[in-house]
Design an enzyme around this catalytic site. Structure first.
Site, PDB file in Angstrom:
ATOM      1  N   GLY A  14       0.793  -1.226   0.000  1.00  0.00           N
ATOM      2  CA  GLY A  14       0.000   0.000   0.000  1.00  0.00           C
ATOM      3  C   GLY A  14       0.824   1.274   0.000  1.00  0.00           C
ATOM      4  O   GLY A  14       0.380   2.303   0.495  1.00  0.00           O
ATOM      5  N   LYS A  15       2.030   1.216  -0.573  1.00  0.00           N
ATOM      6  CA  LYS A  15       2.897   2.405  -0.595  1.00  0.00           C
ATOM      7  C   LYS A  15       2.256   3.558  -1.360  1.00  0.00           C
ATOM      8  O   LYS A  15       2.277   4.703  -0.908  1.00  0.00           O
ATOM      9  CB  LYS A  15       4.253   2.065  -1.232  1.00  0.00           C
ATOM     10  N   SER A  16       1.704   3.257  -2.533  1.00  0.00           N
ATOM     11  CA  SER A  16       1.110   4.331  -3.336  1.00  0.00           C
ATOM     12  C   SER A  16      -0.110   4.915  -2.631  1.00  0.00           C
ATOM     13  O   SER A  16      -0.337   6.127  -2.676  1.00  0.00           O
ATOM     14  CB  SER A  16       0.726   3.807  -4.721  1.00  0.00           C
ATOM     15  N   GLU A  82       7.920   4.645  -6.293  1.00  0.00           N
ATOM     16  CA  GLU A  82       8.843   3.761  -7.006  1.00  0.00           C
ATOM     17  C   GLU A  82      10.291   4.233  -6.843  1.00  0.00           C
ATOM     18  O   GLU A  82      11.095   4.240  -7.787  1.00  0.00           O
ATOM     19  CB  GLU A  82       8.481   3.682  -8.499  1.00  0.00           C
ATOM     20  N   ALA A  83      10.634   4.615  -5.607  1.00  0.00           N
ATOM     21  CA  ALA A  83      11.923   5.246  -5.346  1.00  0.00           C
ATOM     22  C   ALA A  83      13.106   4.288  -5.502  1.00  0.00           C
ATOM     23  O   ALA A  83      14.252   4.734  -5.589  1.00  0.00           O
ATOM     24  CB  ALA A  83      11.928   5.849  -3.937  1.00  0.00           C
ATOM     25  N   CYS A 139       3.256 -12.096   4.956  1.00  0.00           N
ATOM     26  CA  CYS A 139       3.371 -13.230   4.046  1.00  0.00           C
ATOM     27  C   CYS A 139       2.120 -14.111   4.201  1.00  0.00           C
ATOM     28  O   CYS A 139       1.412 -14.021   5.209  1.00  0.00           O
ATOM     29  CB  CYS A 139       4.623 -14.002   4.453  1.00  0.00           C
ATOM     30  N   ASP A 165      11.737  -5.029 -14.391  1.00  0.00           N
ATOM     31  CA  ASP A 165      10.770  -5.604 -15.324  1.00  0.00           C
ATOM     32  C   ASP A 165       9.394  -5.344 -14.742  1.00  0.00           C
ATOM     33  O   ASP A 165       8.924  -6.067 -13.872  1.00  0.00           O
ATOM     34  CB  ASP A 165      10.993  -7.108 -15.499  1.00  0.00           C
ATOM     35  N   ILE A 166       8.792  -4.278 -15.199  1.00  0.00           N
ATOM     36  CA  ILE A 166       7.500  -3.906 -14.656  1.00  0.00           C
ATOM     37  C   ILE A 166       6.432  -4.692 -15.401  1.00  0.00           C
ATOM     38  O   ILE A 166       6.041  -4.355 -16.508  1.00  0.00           O
ATOM     39  CB  ILE A 166       7.249  -2.390 -14.819  1.00  0.00           C
ATOM     40  N   CYS A 176       7.901 -13.690   3.386  1.00  0.00           N
ATOM     41  CA  CYS A 176       8.863 -13.566   4.475  1.00  0.00           C
ATOM     42  C   CYS A 176      10.181 -14.197   4.052  1.00  0.00           C
ATOM     43  O   CYS A 176      10.279 -14.854   3.009  1.00  0.00           O
ATOM     44  CB  CYS A 176       8.317 -14.232   5.742  1.00  0.00           C
TER      45      CYS A 176
HETATM   46 ZN   LIG Z   1       6.212 -16.778   4.823  1.00  0.00          ZN
END
Ligand SMILES: [Zn+2]
EC number: 2.7.1.21
Length: 183
Positions: A14-16, A82-83, A139, A165-166, A176
């Site tokens: 959820g960065k964006s 996307e830093a 995870c 590679d987007i 994890c």
């Molecule tokens: Zn895991």
């Protein structure tokens, strides 16, 4: 005093969404922001920060030639999505943007690629940022996700390929450390 912030996580944390919320909060207070995203990210069309939850807004794009210190506007906060795709030199420019020009900078990105190799930009962000914060997600096994894996179109894990590679969020899964080595 303006600072450089690095807010990192595994994929799909959820960065964006978090970035868009911060932009909204600034603007609600009558303050100006400027958004950047990587020119190589074509998932939703160039120049957009898009939350998987729906909201999106336009952003300026940076490629490897862009100079943040010289070209970023004098706003209340610069936000970079996307830093991980920043060059080491651009991280230095953002550090100077905060400390020399006095513009706070908040960067959002992942630390390592699908092979567990660090992105150069993230390495420099970890070294130079004044404040480093983790956005957590978990995870499928329930442990905290810290790594990323890439799958092919049939869902099979890829063990080689280019770092950049987007292919869309569905090509990446967050895992994890234990699952990274056992998957
Ligand atoms: Zn895991």
């Amino acid at each position: 005093m303006a600072k450089l912030y690095f807010r990192y996580s595994a994929m799909n944390a959820g960065k964006s969404t978090a970035l868009l919320q911060v932009a909204h909060n600034y603007e609600e207070q009558g303050q100006s922001v400027h958004l950047y995203t990587a020119a190589i990210d074509h998932r939703y069309g160039v120049g957009k920060v898009t939350s998987r939850l729906g909201p999106q807004r336009e952003a300026a794009v940076f490629d490897s030639q862009f100079n943040f210190f010289k070209e970023a506007p004098q706003v209340n906060c610069v936000l970079v999505d996307e830093a991980q795709f920043l060059t080491p030199e651009q991280v230095r420019q953002l550090h100077q943007l905060a400390h020399v020009r006095g513009v706070p900078v908040i960067c959002y990105g992942i630390r390592s690629d699908f092979l567990g190799e660090p992105f150069p930009g993230s390495t420099y962000l970890l070294a130079l940022s004044d404040t480093i914060e983790e956005l957590k997600n978990i995870c499928t096994c329930g442990k905290k996700a810290t790594m990323n894996i890439r799958v092919d179109t049939s869902g099979k894990r890829m063990k080689s390929g280019e770092q950049i590679d987007i292919g869309g969020n569905e090509r990446y899964q967050h895992v994890c450390g234990r699952c990274f080595y056992s998957a």
